[in-house]
Design an enzyme around this catalytic site. Structure first.
Site, short mmCIF file in Angstrom:
data_model
loop_
_atom_site.label_atom_id
_atom_site.label_comp_id
_atom_site.label_asym_id
_atom_site.label_seq_id
_atom_site.Cartn_x
_atom_site.Cartn_y
_atom_site.Cartn_z
N GLU A 59 -6.40 -10.53 -1.12
CA GLU A 59 -7.18 -10.28 0.10
C GLU A 59 -8.66 -10.26 -0.25
O GLU A 59 -9.40 -9.37 0.16
CB GLU A 59 -6.74 -8.97 0.76
CG GLU A 59 -5.26 -8.93 1.09
CD GLU A 59 -4.82 -7.66 1.82
OE1 GLU A 59 -5.70 -6.96 2.39
OE2 GLU A 59 -3.61 -7.36 1.84
N HIS B 132 -10.78 -6.08 -2.27
CA HIS B 132 -11.83 -5.72 -1.31
C HIS B 132 -12.91 -4.97 -2.09
O HIS B 132 -12.83 -3.75 -2.26
CB HIS B 132 -11.26 -4.83 -0.21
CG HIS B 132 -10.20 -5.48 0.61
ND1 HIS B 132 -10.42 -6.63 1.33
CD2 HIS B 132 -8.90 -5.15 0.83
CE1 HIS B 132 -9.31 -6.98 1.97
NE2 HIS B 132 -8.36 -6.10 1.67
N ASN C 265 1.95 -5.22 -3.17
CA ASN C 265 0.55 -5.49 -2.82
C ASN C 265 -0.18 -4.17 -2.52
O ASN C 265 0.35 -3.31 -1.81
CB ASN C 265 0.52 -6.39 -1.57
CG ASN C 265 -0.85 -6.95 -1.28
OD1 ASN C 265 -1.42 -7.67 -2.10
ND2 ASN C 265 -1.39 -6.66 -0.11
N GLU D 198 0.81 -1.23 0.00
CA GLU D 198 0.00 0.00 0.00
C GLU D 198 0.84 1.28 0.00
O GLU D 198 0.63 2.18 0.81
CB GLU D 198 -0.96 -0.02 1.19
CG GLU D 198 -1.91 -1.21 1.16
CD GLU D 198 -2.81 -1.32 2.39
OE1 GLU D 198 -2.72 -0.45 3.28
OE2 GLU D 198 -3.62 -2.26 2.44
N ASP E 194 -12.47 -10.39 -0.61
CA ASP E 194 -13.73 -10.48 0.10
C ASP E 194 -14.70 -9.50 -0.54
O ASP E 194 -14.29 -8.49 -1.11
CB ASP E 194 -13.59 -10.21 1.61
CG ASP E 194 -12.77 -8.96 1.95
OD1 ASP E 194 -12.79 -7.99 1.17
OD2 ASP E 194 -12.12 -8.95 3.01
#
Length: 347
Positions: free
Chosen positions: A237, A208, A173, A132, A239
């Site tokens: 990640e 996300h 990432n 990030e 979801d």
């Protein structure tokens, strides 16, 4: 369709299927989750145990206890381990956040990466080297690393990791990098690392997203453009929130947690209605159809959590909500979305 079907078996010739483990799961105190992990996943990422605040709490003190357990668990069960994460602006211990000179921060970064990556040399399959580092507008995040070390701290982080863990795959990432602005910035960043003669093996798109609108066109474009750089694409990640966003835009910044929990923002505390369950299933189905289309370019799909009860989205961006973003419910049972994902491979 039989519940016994295994995600890792169904997609074994396509890409790794991963999940994130919390501390209870790493210690195998969550036996129901452990059964799901062994049945369905062939890659694991620690939610928090390898982050600096947990693993490197003082300048000269490391705590490898929990992360050693994770690595031992993965090696025992032939599960690939993704180290998460070496350099991140968040979850830094106070002694790092309070540094005010470049030499000290450079020494911290060198010690932290060489110690951590060196400790797990030959045991960790891959590292999220930098996490990030980009702002929403595509500029570099105004972190302590950027302020004290300048733009090249990212190249230095990859170089140090390459030296300490020459056999591990090295990834960048981030979230929202499937969107045009951050995607362009991420591509420029990767090209800069490559131009410096430093190895970068892949990029992690966090995934996300909201079930009501998964940005499929952007995701497809990002797979094409990132893979064109000669690197693997990971979805790291994954979801899909089913709850209404209290923001007017997508926010995944973990510092943004200031809003009240109300019936309007937490509408389904006792179970997900059928129409939202169907929406979640369709979104996962569409995503996995896309992933299979580009299976030659994708290395891993990792869900951020084993089951709904574990998900960080129960507390982000509003604490105490009841979210349903994963394939397994709070009772560790497969949801309709699980069967929708399995079915994409059988068509």
């Amino acid at each position: 369709m039989a519940q016994k079907e295994s995600l890792k078996e169904v997609f074994k010739n396509d890409f790794l299927i991963g999940t994130a483990l919390n501390s209870f799961q790493i210690q195998q105190k969550d036996t129901a989750a452990n059964r799901l992990v062994l049945q369905h996943f062939n890659a694991i990422t620690p939610e928090n145990s390898m982050k600096a605040t947990h693993l490197h709490p003082q300048w000269d003190k490391y705590n490898f206890t929990l992360s050693d357990q994770l690595v031992a668990y993965g090696r025992q069960h032939n599960i690939k381990i993704n180290g998460h994460t070496l350099i991140w602006h968040s979850q830094l211990p106070a002694y790092v956040k309070n540094l005010n000179n470049a030499d000290s921060l450079k020494q911290y970064m060198k010690d932290h990466i060489s110690t951590l990556a060196g400790h797990y040399k030959g045991k960790v399959f891959s590292w999220d080297v930098v996490n990030e580092a980009l702002e929403g507008d595509g500029s570099l995040r105004k972190s302590i690393f950027l302020k004290l070390l300048g733009d090249d701290y990212i190249i230095d982080a990859f170089r140090l990791t390459q030296q300490a863990a020459p056999d591990a795959e090295l990834y960048y990432n981030d979230y929202n990098i499937e969107g045009l602005t951050k995607r362009r910035a991420a591509i420029a960043l990767i090209k800069k690392i490559q131009a410096a003669g430093v190895r970068i093996d892949g990029i992690g798109v966090q995934g996300h997203w909201a079930a009501v609108h998964v940005p499929l066109a952007d995701i497809e474009q990002s797979i094409q453009e990132f893979s064109a750089l000669g690197i693997k694409v990971m979805f790291t990640e994954l979801d899909l929130t089913v709850l209404p966003s209290p923001y007017k835009r997508d926010v995944v910044d973990v510092s943004q947690r200031t809003l009240p929990n109300t019936p309007a923002t937490n509408p389904w505390p006792n179970g997900l209605p059928d129409f939202k369950q169907a929406e979640l299933s369709k979104s996962y189905e569409d995503l996995f159809k896309l992933f299979l289309k580009y299976k030659d370019k994708i290395g891993r799909i990792t869900f951020w959590g084993v089951h709904d009860g574990q998900s960080w989205l129960n507390n982000f961006p509003i604490a105490g909500r009841t979210n349903y973003p994963l394939l397994f419910d709070r009772s560790y049972q497969p949801k309709p979305a699980f069967y929708a994902v399995i079915a994409t491979h059988h068509r």
